[in-house]
Motif scaffolding. Structure first.
Motif, PDB file in Angstrom:
ATOM      1  N   ASP A  48     -33.806  32.079 -39.872  1.00  0.00           N
ATOM      2  CA  ASP A  48     -33.936  32.124 -38.407  1.00  0.00           C
ATOM      3  C   ASP A  48     -32.937  31.226 -37.691  1.00  0.00           C
ATOM      4  N   MET A  49     -31.658  31.373 -38.015  1.00  0.00           N
ATOM      5  CA  MET A  49     -30.641  30.627 -37.266  1.00  0.00           C
ATOM      6  C   MET A  49     -30.483  31.182 -35.856  1.00  0.00           C
ATOM      7  N   HIS A  50     -30.645  32.480 -35.697  1.00  0.00           N
ATOM      8  CA  HIS A  50     -30.574  33.133 -34.386  1.00  0.00           C
ATOM      9  C   HIS A  50     -29.292  32.761 -33.627  1.00  0.00           C
ATOM     10  N   LEU A  51     -28.170  32.946 -34.298  1.00  0.00           N
ATOM     11  CA  LEU A  51     -26.898  32.710 -33.633  1.00  0.00           C
ATOM     12  C   LEU A  51     -26.738  33.727 -32.509  1.00  0.00           C
ATOM     13  N   GLY A  52     -26.300  33.246 -31.355  1.00  0.00           N
ATOM     14  CA  GLY A  52     -26.181  34.136 -30.198  1.00  0.00           C
ATOM     15  C   GLY A  52     -25.488  33.450 -29.043  1.00  0.00           C
ATOM     16  N   PRO A  53     -25.863  33.804 -27.812  1.00  0.00           N
ATOM     17  CA  PRO A  53     -25.205  33.234 -26.642  1.00  0.00           C
ATOM     18  C   PRO A  53     -25.337  31.721 -26.521  1.00  0.00           C
ATOM     19  N   ILE A  54     -26.415  31.148 -27.039  1.00  0.00           N
ATOM     20  CA  ILE A  54     -26.638  29.705 -26.888  1.00  0.00           C
ATOM     21  C   ILE A  54     -26.279  28.959 -28.168  1.00  0.00           C
ATOM     22  N   LEU A  55     -26.828  29.378 -29.280  1.00  0.00           N
ATOM     23  CA  LEU A  55     -26.525  28.750 -30.572  1.00  0.00           C
ATOM     24  C   LEU A  55     -25.387  29.533 -31.219  1.00  0.00           C
ATOM     25  N   GLY A  56     -24.187  28.992 -31.143  1.00  0.00           N
ATOM     26  CA  GLY A  56     -23.004  29.718 -31.590  1.00  0.00           C
ATOM     27  C   GLY A  56     -22.358  29.141 -32.830  1.00  0.00           C
ATOM     28  N   ARG A  57     -21.023  29.231 -32.870  1.00  0.00           N
ATOM     29  CA  ARG A  57     -20.269  28.833 -34.052  1.00  0.00           C
ATOM     30  C   ARG A  57     -20.460  27.354 -34.395  1.00  0.00           C
ATOM     31  N   ASP A  58     -20.480  26.481 -33.402  1.00  0.00           N
ATOM     32  CA  ASP A  58     -20.660  25.048 -33.683  1.00  0.00           C
ATOM     33  C   ASP A  58     -22.002  24.781 -34.351  1.00  0.00           C
ATOM     34  N   PHE A  59     -23.023  25.481 -33.898  1.00  0.00           N
ATOM     35  CA  PHE A  59     -24.341  25.310 -34.499  1.00  0.00           C
ATOM     36  C   PHE A  59     -24.323  25.806 -35.939  1.00  0.00           C
ATOM     37  N   ALA A  60     -23.675  26.941 -36.178  1.00  0.00           N
ATOM     38  CA  ALA A  60     -23.572  27.460 -37.543  1.00  0.00           C
ATOM     39  C   ALA A  60     -22.842  26.483 -38.447  1.00  0.00           C
ATOM     40  N   GLN A  61     -21.802  25.857 -37.938  1.00  0.00           N
ATOM     41  CA  GLN A  61     -21.053  24.883 -38.732  1.00  0.00           C
ATOM     42  C   GLN A  61     -21.936  23.686 -39.080  1.00  0.00           C
ATOM     43  N   HIS A  62     -22.732  23.253 -38.130  1.00  0.00           N
ATOM     44  CA  HIS A  62     -23.644  22.129 -38.378  1.00  0.00           C
ATOM     45  C   HIS A  62     -24.654  22.478 -39.472  1.00  0.00           C
ATOM     46  N   VAL A  63     -25.192  23.686 -39.437  1.00  0.00           N
ATOM     47  CA  VAL A  63     -26.158  24.112 -40.449  1.00  0.00           C
ATOM     48  C   VAL A  63     -25.497  24.175 -41.824  1.00  0.00           C
ATOM     49  N   VAL A  64     -24.286  24.747 -41.897  1.00  0.00           N
ATOM     50  CA  VAL A  64     -23.568  24.850 -43.171  1.00  0.00           C
ATOM     51  C   VAL A  64     -23.285  23.466 -43.743  1.00  0.00           C
ATOM     52  N   ASP A  65     -22.839  22.550 -42.903  1.00  0.00           N
ATOM     53  CA  ASP A  65     -22.549  21.190 -43.381  1.00  0.00           C
ATOM     54  C   ASP A  65     -23.816  20.504 -43.890  1.00  0.00           C
ATOM     55  N   THR A  66     -24.922  20.716 -43.202  1.00  0.00           N
ATOM     56  CA  THR A  66     -26.185  20.110 -43.626  1.00  0.00           C
ATOM     57  C   THR A  66     -26.621  20.658 -44.981  1.00  0.00           C
ATOM     58  N   ILE A  67     -26.498  21.959 -45.174  1.00  0.00           N
ATOM     59  CA  ILE A  67     -26.876  22.568 -46.456  1.00  0.00           C
ATOM     60  C   ILE A  67     -25.987  22.053 -47.578  1.00  0.00           C
ATOM     61  N   ASN A  68     -24.696  22.035 -47.352  1.00  0.00           N
ATOM     62  CA  ASN A  68     -23.769  21.621 -48.411  1.00  0.00           C
ATOM     63  C   ASN A  68     -23.996  20.178 -48.848  1.00  0.00           C
ATOM     64  N   ARG A  69     -24.442  19.330 -47.932  1.00  0.00           N
ATOM     65  CA  ARG A  69     -24.692  17.925 -48.298  1.00  0.00           C
ATOM     66  C   ARG A  69     -25.862  17.785 -49.271  1.00  0.00           C
ATOM     67  N   THR A  70     -26.738  18.776 -49.317  1.00  0.00           N
ATOM     68  CA  THR A  70     -27.871  18.709 -50.251  1.00  0.00           C
ATOM     69  C   THR A  70     -27.471  19.097 -51.674  1.00  0.00           C
ATOM     70  N   GLN A  71     -26.278  19.665 -51.843  1.00  0.00           N
ATOM     71  CA  GLN A  71     -25.757  20.081 -53.161  1.00  0.00           C
ATOM     72  C   GLN A  71     -26.777  20.923 -53.940  1.00  0.00           C
ATOM     73  N   PRO A  72     -27.175  22.059 -53.374  1.00  0.00           N
ATOM     74  CA  PRO A  72     -28.188  22.888 -54.043  1.00  0.00           C
ATOM     75  C   PRO A  72     -27.598  23.703 -55.185  1.00  0.00           C
ATOM     76  N   ASP A  73     -28.477  24.208 -56.028  1.00  0.00           N
ATOM     77  CA  ASP A  73     -28.060  25.130 -57.078  1.00  0.00           C
ATOM     78  C   ASP A  73     -27.907  26.548 -56.538  1.00  0.00           C
ATOM     79  N   LEU A  74     -28.667  26.860 -55.475  1.00  0.00           N
ATOM     80  CA  LEU A  74     -28.656  28.202 -54.897  1.00  0.00           C
ATOM     81  C   LEU A  74     -29.020  28.086 -53.423  1.00  0.00           C
ATOM     82  N   ILE A  75     -28.448  28.957 -52.598  1.00  0.00           N
ATOM     83  CA  ILE A  75     -28.750  28.979 -51.170  1.00  0.00           C
ATOM     84  C   ILE A  75     -29.380  30.319 -50.829  1.00  0.00           C
ATOM     85  N   ALA A  76     -30.530  30.291 -50.137  1.00  0.00           N
ATOM     86  CA  ALA A  76     -31.231  31.504 -49.721  1.00  0.00           C
ATOM     87  C   ALA A  76     -31.251  31.575 -48.193  1.00  0.00           C
TER      88      ALA A  76
END
Length: 381
Positions: free
Chosen positions: A168-196
């Protein structure tokens, strides 16, 4: 332009909701305040009436009680002279009757106006403060939540396997590319084995939001990133979005599964796709698998949990609910979903529902903070 127009419209909607709730609460307070003065006045009136009912003993009775003897026998009544009855009536008419307790005067208009203004101002301040807090909570992005889930049939070699769940990232008129980048950076910092990525990625077409999702190409996990559709993908062109995320390096699971070291990972389309001939097919995704292996299912909506139980799934990962997103909407969400947020067990199947990373509609979250959940699988062996 769409982003500029979306902000005031969505924020006004949620501000109206909390202003209405605050005013309803203020009205209850105002009615309680109006009842207090009348209660006090009734108590004063009772004291006044009690005082008027105090009687003074006759001199003979007082004298008798003082001497400790019996009360004297009253003398024989003497015949009254003519005209004495009229004189007694005249004297009785001069005795003042006790005054009735005064009725409480209604609150003055100035007092009522003052109370109304205080309550109205407090309600407005509370609504503005709630919306400001909720907007800050939504726009600052999701926090990482960690959860350990024991999984049946998981071998010891896969103990501690970590799945980063985002929905439920719901990228759109308000939550755009910058928000997506923030989410990606947060996920990558956790160093998971798999991303769902469990559905509702976008609120718009590929033509409008293709650049907004490009940061997802930076997702990094040992066994890759996987994607299933949510209901919102079917509102804006699910087929185009499946192709887009595949181009970004994610692996769409459209009613299929893949075997990973230690467990099977399956994914089904969202139930909204039924109207477009693209609904979930559990038999195709899970029907012929080896049930002696552990299994994890990606399904956007928690309501398919019964199908997961019937097909022997060990763990279902879902989103969709946002945890209610806005209190008290969470109570409505509970009526439509078996689980609104968190981990629950249904038979031999466990269901975990994420509150999601973004927000739908108003970019506000109250009582339902966004999250990215790192699920660590634990072996029972």
């Amino acid at each position: 332009m769409r982003q500029i127009m979306a902000w005031p419209g969505y924020l006004w909607l949620v501000l109206f909701l909390y202003l209405l709730l605050a005013l309803l609460l203020g009205e209850i307070v105002r009615l309680l305040l109006r009842r207090k003065p009348s209660a006090a006045t009734e108590a004063d009136a009772a004291v006044s009436v009690g005082a008027d009912e105090v009687h003074v003993d006759e001199p003979q009775a007082v004298s008798a009680r003082a001497s400790g003897g019996a009360a004297p026998v009253p003398p024989e009544p003497r015949p009254e002279p003519a005209g004495s009855t009229a004189l007694a009536v005249a004297r009785a008419s001069n005795v003042l009757e006790p005054e009735a307790p005064a009725r409480p005067e209604p609150a003055s208009p100035s007092r009522r106006l003052f109370v109304s203004r205080v309550i109205g101002g407090t309600a407005a301040a509370a609504a503005l403060g709630t919306v400001a807090y909720g907007t800050h909570s939504a726009l600052t992005g999701p926090k990482v939540k960690r959860l350990t889930v024991p999984l049946a049939n998981l071998p010891r070699a896969a103990h501690g396997y970590r799945i980063a769940v985002v929905s439920d990232m719901h990228l759109g008129p308000i939550l755009g590319r910058d928000f997506a980048q923030h989410v990606v950076d947060t996920i990558n910092r956790t160093q998971p084995d798999l991303i769902a990525v469990v559905g509702d990625l976008v609120d718009g077409s590929v033509a409008d939001l293709g650049t907004a999702v490009e940061p997802l190409a930076q997702l990094r996990a040992r066994h890759g990133s996987f994607f299933v559709t949510g209901n919102h993908e079917y509102f804006v062109g699910a087929r185009q979005w499946v192709d887009k995320v595949r181009d970004l390096g994610l692996h769409p699971l459209e009613n299929t599964r893949t075997e990973l070291p230690g467990f099977d990972l399956a994914g089904v389309n969202d139930v909204t796709g039924v109207d477009q001939g693209q609904g979930p097919d559990f038999a195709k995704a899970l029907g012929d698998r080896d049930r002696s292996r552990a299994s994890v299912l990606l399904a956007h909506q928690p309501i398919v949990i019964d199908d997961a139980v019937r097909h022997g799934v060990g763990l279902q990962l879902s989103g969709h609910t946002h945890g209610g997103q806005l209190w008290p909407v969470n109570y409505v969400a509970e009526l439509a979903n078996p689980t609104v947020a968190g981990l629950e067990r249904y038979g031999d199947t466990q269901l975990y529902v994420s509150r999601g990373a973004g927000a739908w509609g108003p970019p506000v979250r109250v009582g339902a903070p966004s999250d990215i959940t790192v699920v660590e699988l634990a072996s029972k062996a």
